[in-house]
Design an enzyme around this catalytic site. Structure first.
Site, PDB file in Angstrom:
ATOM      1  N   GLU A  15       0.853  -1.210   0.000  1.00  0.00           N
ATOM      2  CA  GLU A  15       0.000   0.000   0.000  1.00  0.00           C
ATOM      3  C   GLU A  15       0.883   1.254   0.000  1.00  0.00           C
ATOM      4  OE1 GLU A  15      -3.708   0.290   0.367  1.00  0.00           O
ATOM      5  OE2 GLU A  15      -3.159   2.316  -0.214  1.00  0.00           O
ATOM      6  N   HIS A  74       0.559  -9.447  -2.739  1.00  0.00           N
ATOM      7  CA  HIS A  74      -0.821  -9.001  -2.885  1.00  0.00           C
ATOM      8  C   HIS A  74      -1.154  -9.054  -4.362  1.00  0.00           C
ATOM      9  CE1 HIS A  74      -3.873  -5.697  -2.958  1.00  0.00           C
ATOM     10  NE2 HIS A  74      -4.214  -6.253  -1.813  1.00  0.00           N
ATOM     11  N   ASP A  94      -2.155 -12.505  -0.532  1.00  0.00           N
ATOM     12  CA  ASP A  94      -3.392 -11.773  -0.233  1.00  0.00           C
ATOM     13  C   ASP A  94      -4.071 -11.473  -1.561  1.00  0.00           C
ATOM     14  OD1 ASP A  94      -2.760 -11.754   2.439  1.00  0.00           O
ATOM     15  OD2 ASP A  94      -2.046  -9.678   2.481  1.00  0.00           O
ATOM     16  N   ARG A 134      -5.204 -15.407   1.890  1.00  0.00           N
ATOM     17  CA  ARG A 134      -6.219 -14.467   2.342  1.00  0.00           C
ATOM     18  C   ARG A 134      -7.061 -14.012   1.161  1.00  0.00           C
ATOM     19  NH1 ARG A 134      -6.031  -8.263   2.363  1.00  0.00           N
ATOM     20  NH2 ARG A 134      -6.077  -8.929   0.196  1.00  0.00           N
ATOM     21  N   SER A 136      -9.931 -11.143   0.040  1.00  0.00           N
ATOM     22  CA  SER A 136     -10.552  -9.910   0.504  1.00  0.00           C
ATOM     23  C   SER A 136     -11.350  -9.246  -0.622  1.00  0.00           C
ATOM     24  CB  SER A 136      -9.449  -8.958   0.989  1.00  0.00           C
ATOM     25  OG  SER A 136      -9.982  -7.708   1.309  1.00  0.00           O
ATOM     26  N   THR A 168     -11.779   0.724   1.349  1.00  0.00           N
ATOM     27  CA  THR A 168     -10.912   1.231   0.279  1.00  0.00           C
ATOM     28  C   THR A 168     -10.972   2.738   0.118  1.00  0.00           C
ATOM     29  OG1 THR A 168     -11.301  -0.864  -0.829  1.00  0.00           O
ATOM     30  CG2 THR A 168     -10.449   0.917  -2.202  1.00  0.00           C
ATOM     31  N   HIS A 195      -8.475  -3.576   6.639  1.00  0.00           N
ATOM     32  CA  HIS A 195      -7.622  -2.643   5.900  1.00  0.00           C
ATOM     33  C   HIS A 195      -8.415  -1.354   5.749  1.00  0.00           C
ATOM     34  CE1 HIS A 195      -4.782  -1.587   2.533  1.00  0.00           C
ATOM     35  NE2 HIS A 195      -5.844  -0.912   2.108  1.00  0.00           N
ATOM     36  N   HIS A 197      -8.658   2.852   4.926  1.00  0.00           N
ATOM     37  CA  HIS A 197      -8.099   4.116   4.437  1.00  0.00           C
ATOM     38  C   HIS A 197      -8.532   5.263   5.342  1.00  0.00           C
ATOM     39  CE1 HIS A 197      -5.907   3.210   0.697  1.00  0.00           C
ATOM     40  NE2 HIS A 197      -6.482   2.033   0.918  1.00  0.00           N
ATOM     41  N   HIS A 291      -0.314  22.737  33.215  1.00  0.00           N
ATOM     42  CA  HIS A 291       0.113  21.428  32.708  1.00  0.00           C
ATOM     43  C   HIS A 291       1.532  21.105  33.170  1.00  0.00           C
ATOM     44  CE1 HIS A 291      -2.997  20.581  29.425  1.00  0.00           C
ATOM     45  NE2 HIS A 291      -3.409  21.650  30.061  1.00  0.00           N
TER      46      HIS A 291
HETATM   47  C1  HCA Z   1      -6.472  -0.801  -3.599  1.00  0.00           C
HETATM   48  C2  HCA Z   1      -6.605  -2.140  -2.960  1.00  0.00           C
HETATM   49  C3  HCA Z   1      -6.650  -2.161  -1.474  1.00  0.00           C
HETATM   50  C4  HCA Z   1      -6.684  -3.618  -1.104  1.00  0.00           C
HETATM   51  C5  HCA Z   1      -6.936  -3.926   0.323  1.00  0.00           C
HETATM   52  C6  HCA Z   1      -6.846  -5.370   0.673  1.00  0.00           C
HETATM   53  C7  HCA Z   1      -7.899  -1.431  -0.941  1.00  0.00           C
HETATM   54  O1  HCA Z   1      -5.342  -0.335  -3.752  1.00  0.00           O
HETATM   55  O2  HCA Z   1      -7.486  -0.242  -3.958  1.00  0.00           O
HETATM   56  O3  HCA Z   1      -6.237  -6.141  -0.051  1.00  0.00           O
HETATM   57  O4  HCA Z   1      -7.390  -5.733   1.725  1.00  0.00           O
HETATM   58  O5  HCA Z   1      -7.754  -0.440  -0.252  1.00  0.00           O
HETATM   59  O6  HCA Z   1      -8.976  -1.891  -1.258  1.00  0.00           O
HETATM   60  O7  HCA Z   1      -5.502  -1.523  -0.934  1.00  0.00           O
HETATM   61 CU    CU Z   2      -5.800   0.135   0.295  1.00  0.00          CU
END
Ligand code: HCA
Ligand code: CU
Length: 380
Positions: A15, A74, A94, A134, A136, A168, A195, A197, A291
């Site tokens: 990532e 991945h 993954d 894995r 996802s 995501t 995962h 963002h 403080h």
């Molecule tokens: C992306 C993919 C991912 C994958 C996450 C995961 C996301 O770059 O869009 O494999 O669990 O955020 O969905 O990073």
């Molecule tokens: Cu991601």
């Protein structure tokens, strides 16, 4: 549910490579991988070998380093990618596929039935190759939950090691993540990864909520770097867990966080933000007189994280108009100067006045302190 066993899947080398400023050479990747391994993360996730010829070489090289961390790569969810991933000699793969209507329509164009078939085919292949597997779904939060559950149940029945929930686009809230992960926890037997963002600032809270709901694996990157403004930062997740109970992170070599943040900041040419978790320059500074006094008596009054556990020190700021005589005394003590309470109080007033009339520095404060100590010595 209280948080117990969990693992970090450190994705700076996957990532993180999607961060706009990241262009890691193999030497830099090895440096990052080695540091993360010394820190103690359980997994390192690497960019897909299909991304570019160099990415494939990097994957093989890092898989052969003999690190303690398990090495994952991945890939997209198809047999060709899965085979290339296995050929790199990684410990695990993954795989991910988009299930939201957006991605089905505008990305790969597959129906849920087709995704279901493909998922089972790819997972069965990976399991037959004895790699940790894995599965996802990208954009899990904007997918139909019934679809996801159906696919996850099918791969769980095949014996997949983990399924992943991916926020995501960073749209999820802690409550939503808790809900999704606990429902999965009740319906499937395998491990669960999250995962998240950080587009709306919830990545750490969401990761934490996932753990509370029974997730077993969390994806992080150093400083949170990734696509757009990134994902759950390693240091931030550690800070969150430590604040709940330091025992939750005692398995990691905490003083290495600073080196990790500094190294990656340098490599991707950003500054560590001033307010960064643990390593921001202001993370352990105290300013207001009230403080400062309390922290000098007992740091826990205003510190949930003990800087010493991270190999860092606190700083009590003296040279400003909010100062108090306790902070001035602590600075005098550091300089080895003996001043009585009345003098310290007068000095604090003097510093406030000077600060009101313009910026003053620690050097200015130190000179006042030395002058006052000399005057006192002359009187005695
Ligand atoms: C992306 C993919 C991912 C994958 C996450 C995961 C996301 O770059 O869009 O494999 O669990 O955020 O969905 O990073
Ligand atoms: Cu991601």
């Amino acid at each position: 549910m209280s948080i117990q066993n969990y693992s970090i899947i450190e994705s700076t080398l996957r990532e993180g490579e999607q961060f706009v400023n990241a262009f890691f050479s193999i030497e830099e990747k090895i440096q990052i991988a080695t540091l993360l391994d010394a820190f103690g993360v359980e997994y390192l996730e690497l960019t897909s070998p299909l991304a570019s010829p160099q990415s494939a070489k990097d994957c093989t090289t890092i898989a052969r380093l003999g690190l303690n961390a398990r090495i994952l790569t991945h890939t997209r969810c198809n047999l060709e990618d899965a085979k290339r991933a296995v050929d790199c000699g990684v410990d695990g793969v993954d795989v991910v596929i988009g299930t939201s209507s957006f991605l089905r329509e505008f990305s790969h164009g597959m129906s849920i039935e087709q995704i279901l078939d493909l998922a089972q085919e790819v997972v069965a292949y990976l399991l037959s190759q004895n790699v940790e597997t894995r599965f996802s779904t990208e954009d899990s939060l904007r997918s139909d939950f019934a679809d996801i559950l159906e696919i996850y149940k099918a791969v769980d029945a095949l014996g997949v090691h983990r399924v992943g929930v991916a926020d995501t686009v960073g749209v999820g809230t802690p409550r939503q993540i808790y809900e999704i992960v606990s429902t999965l926890r009740q319906n499937i037997g395998c491990d669960i990864e999250f995962h998240g963002h950080n587009d709306s600032g919830c990545a750490i809270a969401n990761a934490y909520a996932a753990l509370e709901a029974g997730a077993t694996h969390i994806d992080t990157s150093i400083l949170g770097i990734g696509e757009r403004n990134g994902i759950t930062p390693l240091g931030g997740l550690v800070a969150r867990l430590y604040a709940t109970d330091p025992a939750l992170v005692k398995k990691y070599n905490l003083p290495l966080i600073r080196k990790l943040d500094q190294t990656v900041a340098r490599l991707v040419q950003v500054d560590i933000p001033f307010n960064n978790y643990i390593t921001g320059f202001a993370s352990f500074t105290h300013k207001a007189g009230i403080h400062a006094k309390a922290v000098l008596n007992n740091p826990s009054t205003y510190e949930i994280l003990n800087p010493e556990d991270f190999g860092l020190t606190r700083y009590v700021h003296v040279a400003h108009r909010l100062t108090g005589w306790n902070a001035v005394k602590s600075r005098a003590d550091q300089l080895g100067l003996i001043l009585d309470k009345e003098q310290l109080k007068r000095l604090a007033e003097q510093i406030k006045l000077m600060a009101d009339n313009g910026r003053i520095t620690l050097d200015d404060v130190d000179s006042y302190l030395y002058e006052a100590a000399e005057r006192q010595a002359a009187i005695i």
